[in-house]
Scaffold this motif. Sequence first.
Motif, PDB file in Angstrom:
ATOM      1  N   GLY A  14      34.333  46.356  43.535  1.00  0.00           N
ATOM      2  CA  GLY A  14      34.829  45.428  42.515  1.00  0.00           C
ATOM      3  C   GLY A  14      36.323  45.584  42.312  1.00  0.00           C
ATOM      4  N   ILE A  17      39.873  44.262  36.824  1.00  0.00           N
ATOM      5  CA  ILE A  17      40.912  45.066  36.166  1.00  0.00           C
ATOM      6  C   ILE A  17      40.619  46.563  36.342  1.00  0.00           C
ATOM      7  CG2 ILE A  17      42.063  45.518  33.958  1.00  0.00           C
ATOM      8  CD1 ILE A  17      42.312  42.596  35.227  1.00  0.00           C
ATOM      9  N   GLY A  18      39.339  46.932  36.170  1.00  0.00           N
ATOM     10  CA  GLY A  18      38.976  48.341  36.289  1.00  0.00           C
ATOM     11  C   GLY A  18      39.090  48.844  37.720  1.00  0.00           C
ATOM     12  N   GLU A  37      35.624  43.876  47.333  1.00  0.00           N
ATOM     13  CA  GLU A  37      35.453  42.827  46.328  1.00  0.00           C
ATOM     14  C   GLU A  37      34.561  41.717  46.892  1.00  0.00           C
ATOM     15  OE1 GLU A  37      36.199  41.968  43.099  1.00  0.00           O
ATOM     16  OE2 GLU A  37      35.381  39.989  43.582  1.00  0.00           O
ATOM     17  N   ARG A  38      33.593  41.314  46.076  1.00  0.00           N
ATOM     18  CA  ARG A  38      32.619  40.313  46.511  1.00  0.00           C
ATOM     19  C   ARG A  38      33.253  38.940  46.775  1.00  0.00           C
ATOM     20  NH1 ARG A  38      28.123  39.261  42.114  1.00  0.00           N
ATOM     21  NH2 ARG A  38      30.002  38.658  41.008  1.00  0.00           N
ATOM     22  N   LEU A  49      44.039  37.926  27.552  1.00  0.00           N
ATOM     23  CA  LEU A  49      43.665  39.307  27.229  1.00  0.00           C
ATOM     24  C   LEU A  49      44.736  39.891  26.312  1.00  0.00           C
ATOM     25  CD1 LEU A  49      42.702  41.185  30.512  1.00  0.00           C
ATOM     26  CD2 LEU A  49      41.165  40.473  28.690  1.00  0.00           C
ATOM     27  N   GLN A  50      44.294  40.631  25.331  1.00  0.00           N
ATOM     28  CA  GLN A  50      45.238  41.412  24.535  1.00  0.00           C
ATOM     29  C   GLN A  50      45.250  42.802  25.167  1.00  0.00           C
ATOM     30  OE1 GLN A  50      44.831  40.837  20.206  1.00  0.00           O
ATOM     31  NE2 GLN A  50      43.004  39.643  20.656  1.00  0.00           N
ATOM     32  N   ARG A 111      44.569  36.967  32.022  1.00  0.00           N
ATOM     33  CA  ARG A 111      43.906  37.975  32.865  1.00  0.00           C
ATOM     34  C   ARG A 111      44.382  37.864  34.313  1.00  0.00           C
ATOM     35  NH1 ARG A 111      39.760  38.413  36.393  1.00  0.00           N
ATOM     36  NH2 ARG A 111      38.473  40.296  36.361  1.00  0.00           N
ATOM     37  N   ARG A 193      36.426  29.337  25.721  1.00  0.00           N
ATOM     38  CA  ARG A 193      37.832  29.627  26.008  1.00  0.00           C
ATOM     39  C   ARG A 193      38.531  28.380  26.551  1.00  0.00           C
ATOM     40  NH1 ARG A 193      37.340  35.145  29.567  1.00  0.00           N
ATOM     41  NH2 ARG A 193      38.593  36.358  28.152  1.00  0.00           N
ATOM     42  N   ASP A 299      33.316  47.549  32.601  1.00  0.00           N
ATOM     43  CA  ASP A 299      32.171  46.805  32.075  1.00  0.00           C
ATOM     44  C   ASP A 299      30.854  47.240  32.710  1.00  0.00           C
ATOM     45  OD1 ASP A 299      33.767  45.356  30.398  1.00  0.00           O
ATOM     46  OD2 ASP A 299      33.253  43.391  31.214  1.00  0.00           O
ATOM     47  N   ALA A 309      38.904  43.675  21.224  1.00  0.00           N
ATOM     48  CA  ALA A 309      39.848  43.383  22.323  1.00  0.00           C
ATOM     49  C   ALA A 309      40.125  44.633  23.151  1.00  0.00           C
ATOM     50  CB  ALA A 309      41.145  42.779  21.762  1.00  0.00           C
ATOM     51  N   GLY A 311      37.759  45.744  25.994  1.00  0.00           N
ATOM     52  CA  GLY A 311      36.959  45.914  27.210  1.00  0.00           C
ATOM     53  C   GLY A 311      37.806  46.288  28.418  1.00  0.00           C
ATOM     54  N   ALA A 312      38.856  45.521  28.662  1.00  0.00           N
ATOM     55  CA  ALA A 312      39.724  45.812  29.804  1.00  0.00           C
ATOM     56  C   ALA A 312      40.482  47.114  29.565  1.00  0.00           C
ATOM     57  CB  ALA A 312      40.698  44.660  30.021  1.00  0.00           C
ATOM     58  N   ALA A 313      40.869  47.334  28.314  1.00  0.00           N
ATOM     59  CA  ALA A 313      41.598  48.567  27.983  1.00  0.00           C
ATOM     60  C   ALA A 313      40.738  49.797  28.286  1.00  0.00           C
ATOM     61  CB  ALA A 313      42.016  48.544  26.515  1.00  0.00           C
TER      62      ALA A 313
HETATM   63  C1  LIG Z   1      35.995  36.127  25.601  1.00  0.00           C
HETATM   64  C2  LIG Z   1      36.477  37.467  26.070  1.00  0.00           C
HETATM   65  C3  LIG Z   1      37.678  37.973  25.580  1.00  0.00           C
HETATM   66  C4  LIG Z   1      38.116  39.252  25.973  1.00  0.00           C
HETATM   67  N1  LIG Z   1      39.277  39.730  25.457  1.00  0.00           N
HETATM   68  C5  LIG Z   1      39.695  40.987  25.793  1.00  0.00           C
HETATM   69  C6  LIG Z   1      40.912  41.498  25.276  1.00  0.00           C
HETATM   70  O1  LIG Z   1      41.608  40.826  24.540  1.00  0.00           O
HETATM   71  N2  LIG Z   1      41.301  42.765  25.647  1.00  0.00           N
HETATM   72  C7  LIG Z   1      40.539  43.535  26.502  1.00  0.00           C
HETATM   73  O2  LIG Z   1      40.931  44.684  26.799  1.00  0.00           O
HETATM   74  N3  LIG Z   1      39.379  43.065  27.011  1.00  0.00           N
HETATM   75  C8  LIG Z   1      38.938  41.811  26.685  1.00  0.00           C
HETATM   76  N4  LIG Z   1      37.791  41.310  27.214  1.00  0.00           N
HETATM   77  C9  LIG Z   1      36.988  42.160  28.105  1.00  0.00           C
HETATM   78  C10 LIG Z   1      37.520  42.222  29.511  1.00  0.00           C
HETATM   79  O3  LIG Z   1      37.686  40.932  30.068  1.00  0.00           O
HETATM   80  C11 LIG Z   1      36.548  43.028  30.380  1.00  0.00           C
HETATM   81  O4  LIG Z   1      36.120  44.156  29.673  1.00  0.00           O
HETATM   82  C12 LIG Z   1      37.242  43.482  31.662  1.00  0.00           C
HETATM   83  O5  LIG Z   1      37.653  42.373  32.422  1.00  0.00           O
HETATM   84  C13 LIG Z   1      36.294  44.371  32.467  1.00  0.00           C
HETATM   85  O6  LIG Z   1      36.915  44.752  33.655  1.00  0.00           O
HETATM   86  P1  LIG Z   1      36.044  45.271  34.879  1.00  0.00           P
HETATM   87  O7  LIG Z   1      36.999  45.563  35.961  1.00  0.00           O
HETATM   88  O8  LIG Z   1      35.122  46.337  34.404  1.00  0.00           O
HETATM   89  O9  LIG Z   1      35.128  44.046  35.257  1.00  0.00           O
HETATM   90  P2  LIG Z   1      35.574  42.630  35.824  1.00  0.00           P
HETATM   91  O10 LIG Z   1      36.960  42.311  35.396  1.00  0.00           O
HETATM   92  O11 LIG Z   1      34.454  41.716  35.483  1.00  0.00           O
HETATM   93  O12 LIG Z   1      35.631  42.845  37.406  1.00  0.00           O
HETATM   94  C14 LIG Z   1      34.498  43.066  38.185  1.00  0.00           C
HETATM   95  C15 LIG Z   1      34.848  42.695  39.613  1.00  0.00           C
HETATM   96  O13 LIG Z   1      33.781  43.109  40.459  1.00  0.00           O
HETATM   97  C16 LIG Z   1      33.471  42.050  41.356  1.00  0.00           C
HETATM   98  N5  LIG Z   1      32.074  42.231  41.742  1.00  0.00           N
HETATM   99  C17 LIG Z   1      30.967  41.973  41.004  1.00  0.00           C
HETATM  100  N6  LIG Z   1      29.858  42.302  41.692  1.00  0.00           N
HETATM  101  C18 LIG Z   1      30.277  42.778  42.888  1.00  0.00           C
HETATM  102  C19 LIG Z   1      29.602  43.297  44.034  1.00  0.00           C
HETATM  103  N7  LIG Z   1      28.288  43.399  44.093  1.00  0.00           N
HETATM  104  N8  LIG Z   1      30.344  43.721  45.085  1.00  0.00           N
HETATM  105  C20 LIG Z   1      31.706  43.641  45.062  1.00  0.00           C
HETATM  106  N9  LIG Z   1      32.388  43.153  43.996  1.00  0.00           N
HETATM  107  C21 LIG Z   1      31.684  42.743  42.927  1.00  0.00           C
HETATM  108  C22 LIG Z   1      33.761  40.790  40.564  1.00  0.00           C
HETATM  109  O14 LIG Z   1      33.956  39.677  41.422  1.00  0.00           O
HETATM  110  C23 LIG Z   1      35.024  41.196  39.817  1.00  0.00           C
HETATM  111  O15 LIG Z   1      36.179  40.955  40.588  1.00  0.00           O
HETATM  112  C24 LIG Z   1      37.337  40.020  26.869  1.00  0.00           C
HETATM  113  C25 LIG Z   1      36.145  39.504  27.399  1.00  0.00           C
HETATM  114  C26 LIG Z   1      35.717  38.227  27.002  1.00  0.00           C
HETATM  115  C27 LIG Z   1      34.441  37.694  27.586  1.00  0.00           C
END
Ligand SMILES: Cc1cc2nc3c(=O)[nH]c(=O)nc-3n(C[C@H](O)[C@H](O)[C@H](O)COP(=O)(O)OP(=O)(O)OC[C@H]3O[C@@H](n4cnc5c(N)ncnc54)[C@H](O)[C@@H]3O)c2cc1C
Length: 399
Positions: A14, A17-18, A37-38, A49-50, A111, A193, A299, A309, A311-313
């Motif tokens: 994946g 952001i993480g 990445e898928r 995103l904040q 984002r 959104r 996540d 705000a 999740g990404a943090a």
């Molecule tokens: C409405 C809303 C508002 C938000 N506002 C904020 C904010 O203001 N501040 C903040 O910090 N957070 C915020 N968040 C949360 C934040 O967007 C997420 O917590 C963050 O993006 C999580 O990052 P991640 O890398 O864990 O997952 P993701 O960003 O979801 O990335 C996962 C990646 O893995 C890939 N993937 C999935 N399955 C597979 C697979 N099987 N094989 C390979 N790749 C795969 C996906 O394509 C994606 O690229 C908000 C969320 C929402 C819904």
Amino acid sequence: MTHSIPALPVAVIGAGIGGLTAALCLARAGYRVELLERTERLAEVGAGLQLSPNALGVLAGFGLLPALEAKAAEPATVRIRSARNGRDLARVPLGPVARERYGLPYLVLHRADLQKVLLEAVSTSPAITLTLGAMLADVVQTGTGIEAQITTANESRKLSACALIGADGVRSEVRQRVMRGPEARFSGRTAYRATLPASAVPDELMTETGLWLGPKAHLVHYPVRSGREFNLVALVEENWDAEGWSEPADRDALLRRFADWPAEIRAVMQLPDVWLRWALCAVDADRPWAKGRIALLGDAAHAMLPFAAQGAAMAIEDAAVLGRVMQGAKDIPAALAAYQQQRQPRATQVQQAASTNATIYHMAWPASLARDTVLRASSPERLLRRMDWIYGWRDSGTA
Ligand SMILES: Cc1cc2nc3c(=O)[nH]c(=O)nc-3n(C[C@H](O)[C@H](O)[C@H](O)COP(=O)(O)OP(=O)(O)OC[C@H]3O[C@@H](n4cnc5c(N)ncnc54)[C@H](O)[C@@H]3O)c2cc1C
């Protein structure tokens, strides 16, 4: 630091952001990283995103702050208003006050802009190989490593790794299929959104983060894209009966839902032609994140409501701690267990804070009267101080 480069790479599943941040942190810790990445293209998923100082502290450690500041906006305050009558309830100071208090800014950005900055950093690191369109077909943990089968449109190949990190988001396959963990739980809330050109909205709204509190719903808005665009998020308590988890929204139904909100904000909500609707799901943070040489991040481990705000943090913080515990690790399962141990209490606490905000933000009258009275009586300094435990976090390895 003098330790030998591990022979096998770390596989990170994946490139959200993480995953991107984890790849940077693991590369800095001396590992080669296979980032898989898928999707075929890292598209413009999500909207605003904040990004609070706790997350920016990690990214600043990679010299990314100037690039992020160039694409972000820095609101002077969070202005909290009542959706019952439009009156101001409180202001939480950000801008220069946050900079002075935390030594780092509080930014708001798209984002896709954050992902782009991270991607540029990843692409300049010779230790990281990013493969798009890659699926994890199979994973086996042996006594000494990970054997994964990766498929792309052109090939199916074996990947030997010393560890595998599931950074594959809220619907993580690594969590569900590989670690036999739970499915994400729908929270009974959805997010709508939309983005608008800055020229379409009153100037005043471009200098602040707006937070409007109403019964069973709230609304957040702030500038993104260096102040060229305006991001609007409406969060609503309702069921989700669609097949997927994000879809074009029924704009008219949304506007009807907010029909008794103040005219000032309804006028802005009427502007976007297109709104997207997201099911808000959560993954309980207190379940196992690490099993042998496999661990979850972001996540995938602890998806939370966006009501703090954070999740990404939290995904970015996870990445920093993961890199630190992996640096020079002789025993990788022990390092990943330490990662879980160091991260889980904080992620759980932040997840709970987001759930508490969900209750407080959506109070209906008359409970909202007590909430509003407390907010009106709170000094700006006190409101910001209450966030110190979140925004003031620094990892010992990145401070
Ligand atoms: C409405 C809303 C508002 C938000 N506002 C904020 C904010 O203001 N501040 C903040 O910090 N957070 C915020 N968040 C949360 C934040 O967007 C997420 O917590 C963050 O993006 C999580 O990052 P991640 O890398 O864990 O997952 P993701 O960003 O979801 O990335 C996962 C990646 O893995 C890939 N993937 C999935 N399955 C597979 C697979 N099987 N094989 C390979 N790749 C795969 C996906 O394509 C994606 O690229 C908000 C969320 C929402 C819904």
